[in-house]
Design an enzyme around this catalytic site. Structure first.
Site, PDB file in Angstrom:
ATOM      1  N   LYS A 133       0.835  -1.208   0.000  1.00 54.74           N
ATOM      2  CA  LYS A 133       0.000   0.000   0.000  1.00 54.74           C
ATOM      3  C   LYS A 133       0.867   1.254   0.000  1.00 54.74           C
ATOM      4  O   LYS A 133       0.571   2.215  -0.708  1.00 54.74           O
ATOM      5  CB  LYS A 133      -0.916   0.027   1.227  1.00 54.74           C
ATOM      6  CG  LYS A 133      -2.109  -0.880   1.151  1.00 54.74           C
ATOM      7  CD  LYS A 133      -2.987  -0.646   2.378  1.00 54.74           C
ATOM      8  CE  LYS A 133      -4.203  -1.539   2.390  1.00 54.74           C
ATOM      9  NZ  LYS A 133      -5.072  -1.247   3.547  1.00 54.74           N
TER      10      LYS A 133
ATOM     11  N   ASP B 182      -8.647   1.884   4.714  1.00 57.95           N
ATOM     12  CA  ASP B 182      -9.010   0.475   4.804  1.00 57.95           C
ATOM     13  C   ASP B 182      -9.737   0.155   3.511  1.00 57.95           C
ATOM     14  O   ASP B 182     -10.486   0.989   2.982  1.00 57.95           O
ATOM     15  CB  ASP B 182      -9.882   0.171   6.018  1.00 57.95           C
ATOM     16  CG  ASP B 182      -9.903  -1.324   6.344  1.00 57.95           C
ATOM     17  OD1 ASP B 182      -8.947  -2.037   5.963  1.00 57.95           O
ATOM     18  OD2 ASP B 182     -10.869  -1.782   6.984  1.00 57.95           O
TER      19      ASP B 182
ATOM     20  N   GLY C  42      -3.120  -9.291  -2.641  1.00 59.39           N
ATOM     21  CA  GLY C  42      -4.485  -9.548  -2.183  1.00 59.39           C
ATOM     22  C   GLY C  42      -5.309 -10.277  -3.234  1.00 59.39           C
ATOM     23  O   GLY C  42      -4.879 -11.288  -3.788  1.00 59.39           O
ATOM     24  N   TYR C  43      -6.464  -9.732  -3.523  1.00 63.79           N
ATOM     25  CA  TYR C  43      -7.395 -10.351  -4.473  1.00 63.79           C
ATOM     26  C   TYR C  43      -7.148  -9.930  -5.922  1.00 63.79           C
ATOM     27  O   TYR C  43      -7.927 -10.281  -6.805  1.00 63.79           O
ATOM     28  CB  TYR C  43      -8.842 -10.014  -4.092  1.00 63.79           C
ATOM     29  CG  TYR C  43      -9.265 -10.537  -2.740  1.00 63.79           C
ATOM     30  CD1 TYR C  43      -9.726 -11.839  -2.590  1.00 63.79           C
ATOM     31  CD2 TYR C  43      -9.198  -9.725  -1.606  1.00 63.79           C
ATOM     32  CE1 TYR C  43     -10.117 -12.324  -1.347  1.00 63.79           C
ATOM     33  CE2 TYR C  43      -9.589 -10.196  -0.359  1.00 63.79           C
ATOM     34  CZ  TYR C  43     -10.042 -11.497  -0.235  1.00 63.79           C
ATOM     35  OH  TYR C  43     -10.426 -11.979   0.993  1.00 63.79           O
ATOM     36  N   ASP C  44      -6.078  -9.186  -6.177  1.00 68.09           N
ATOM     37  CA  ASP C  44      -5.801  -8.688  -7.531  1.00 68.09           C
ATOM     38  C   ASP C  44      -5.816  -9.774  -8.613  1.00 68.09           C
ATOM     39  O   ASP C  44      -6.280  -9.519  -9.723  1.00 68.09           O
ATOM     40  CB  ASP C  44      -4.468  -7.939  -7.578  1.00 68.09           C
ATOM     41  CG  ASP C  44      -4.540  -6.572  -6.909  1.00 68.09           C
ATOM     42  OD1 ASP C  44      -5.645  -6.151  -6.507  1.00 68.09           O
ATOM     43  OD2 ASP C  44      -3.483  -5.925  -6.789  1.00 68.09           O
TER      44      ASP C  44
ATOM     45  N   ARG D  94      -8.017   2.690  -4.555  1.00 68.03           N
ATOM     46  CA  ARG D  94      -7.138   3.494  -3.708  1.00 68.03           C
ATOM     47  C   ARG D  94      -6.790   4.798  -4.421  1.00 68.03           C
ATOM     48  O   ARG D  94      -6.727   5.865  -3.805  1.00 68.03           O
ATOM     49  CB  ARG D  94      -5.881   2.693  -3.344  1.00 68.03           C
ATOM     50  CG  ARG D  94      -5.083   3.314  -2.226  1.00 68.03           C
ATOM     51  CD  ARG D  94      -4.064   2.343  -1.636  1.00 68.03           C
ATOM     52  NE  ARG D  94      -4.740   1.257  -0.931  1.00 68.03           N
ATOM     53  CZ  ARG D  94      -4.787  -0.004  -1.350  1.00 68.03           C
ATOM     54  NH1 ARG D  94      -4.173  -0.367  -2.451  1.00 68.03           N
ATOM     55  NH2 ARG D  94      -5.432  -0.909  -0.658  1.00 68.03           N
TER      56      ARG D  94
END
Length: 194
Positions: free
Chosen positions: A12, A68, A150-152, A178
Site C-alpha cells: 500500500k 481500509d 491480495g485479491y488482484d 485506492r
C-alpha cells in the site's frame, strides 16, 4: 508538505507514494518511529481507517491519513468486505487462502459482480475528513497475473480484459479504488493549501 500514512503494509505504501508523486511527501510509520501493529477492530472500512489515523494523530501529533479497503462481492451480500484481509479463518493476512475461499464460495454462481472500495480518513490540523474510492468489476473463475497483491489475481475491473494482477503498477494505479480515494483526498488538500 509531509503527511504520515498510517499503515505497515509495504504494498500500500508503494502504491500511495507512486500515486502521490511529488505533490506531498508520504512518511511511513517507520519514518516516525512507530512500530505498533494498530488493531483494526471496527465494523466498517471507515471505522478501521479512523482508528488508525486517530492512533497516529493522538500519539505522534502528526498530520496523517489511513485507509481500509475491502472487496465487496454481490453474491456474498457484500462479503468479505471489512474482513477481506482475514477472510479465511485462522490465517491472518494469507492472500492465497483468502482468494481460494472466495473462489470456493462463488463456485457455481452466475453473479460474480464485485467492487473494491477504499475509505480514507485524513486528520489534518486536528480535523477529520473521510474520502472514498470505488472500482467496479467482477471475480474471475481462476487467478491470473503475477503483479499486485491480495485479491488482484481474481479481480477484473469493468472495461478490462485482464485482472489487476495482470496489469503494471501504473495501469492499476490509474483506475484503482485506492487511486480514486487518494485523488479525492489530494483534491481536498490542494484546495486547502491554495
Amino acid at each position: 508538505m509531509e503527511i504520515v500514512f498510517a499503515s505497515n503494509n509495504e504494498h500500500k505504501l508503494q502504491e500511495i507514494r507512486q500515486i502521490a508523486g511529488d505533490r506531498f511527501k508520504v512518511l511511513s510509520l517507520a519514518d516516525i518511529g512507530c512500530d505498533a501493529d494498530i488493531t483494526e477492530d471496527g465494523d466498517t472500512l471507515e471505522a478501521n481507517a479512523r482508528i488508525k489515523a486517530r492512533y497516529v494523530a493522538s500519539r505522534y501529533g502528526r498530520d496523517c491519513f489511513a485507509d481500509d479497503t475491502g472487496l465487496e462481492v454481490e453474491a456474498l451480500d457484500g462479503a468479505p468486505g471489512v474482513h477481506s484481509a482475514r477472510f479465511a479463518p485462522g490465517t491472518g493476512h494469507d492472500s492465497a487462502a483468502n482468494t481460494a475461499l472466495l473462489l470456493e464460495k462463488l463456485e457455481g454462481k452466475d453473479n460474480r459482480r464485485a467492487r473494491f472500495r477504499t475509505a480514507i480518513c485524513l486528520i489534518i490540523g486536528g480535523e477529520e475528513h473521510m474520502f472514498e474510492g470505488i472500482v467496479d468489476g467482477e471475480i474471475t473463475t481462476t487467478p491470473a497475473g503475477k503483479a499486485g497483491f491480495g485479491y488482484d489475481p481474481v479481480f477484473r475491473p469493468d472495461g478490462w480484459t485482464a485482472t489487476f494482477a495482470d496489469a503494471s503498477a501504473e495501469e492499476k494505479n490509474s483506475v484503482s479504488h485506492r487511486r480514486r480515494a487518494l485523488d479525492n483526498m489530494m483534491k481536498f488538500l490542494d484546495e486547502k493549501i491554495d
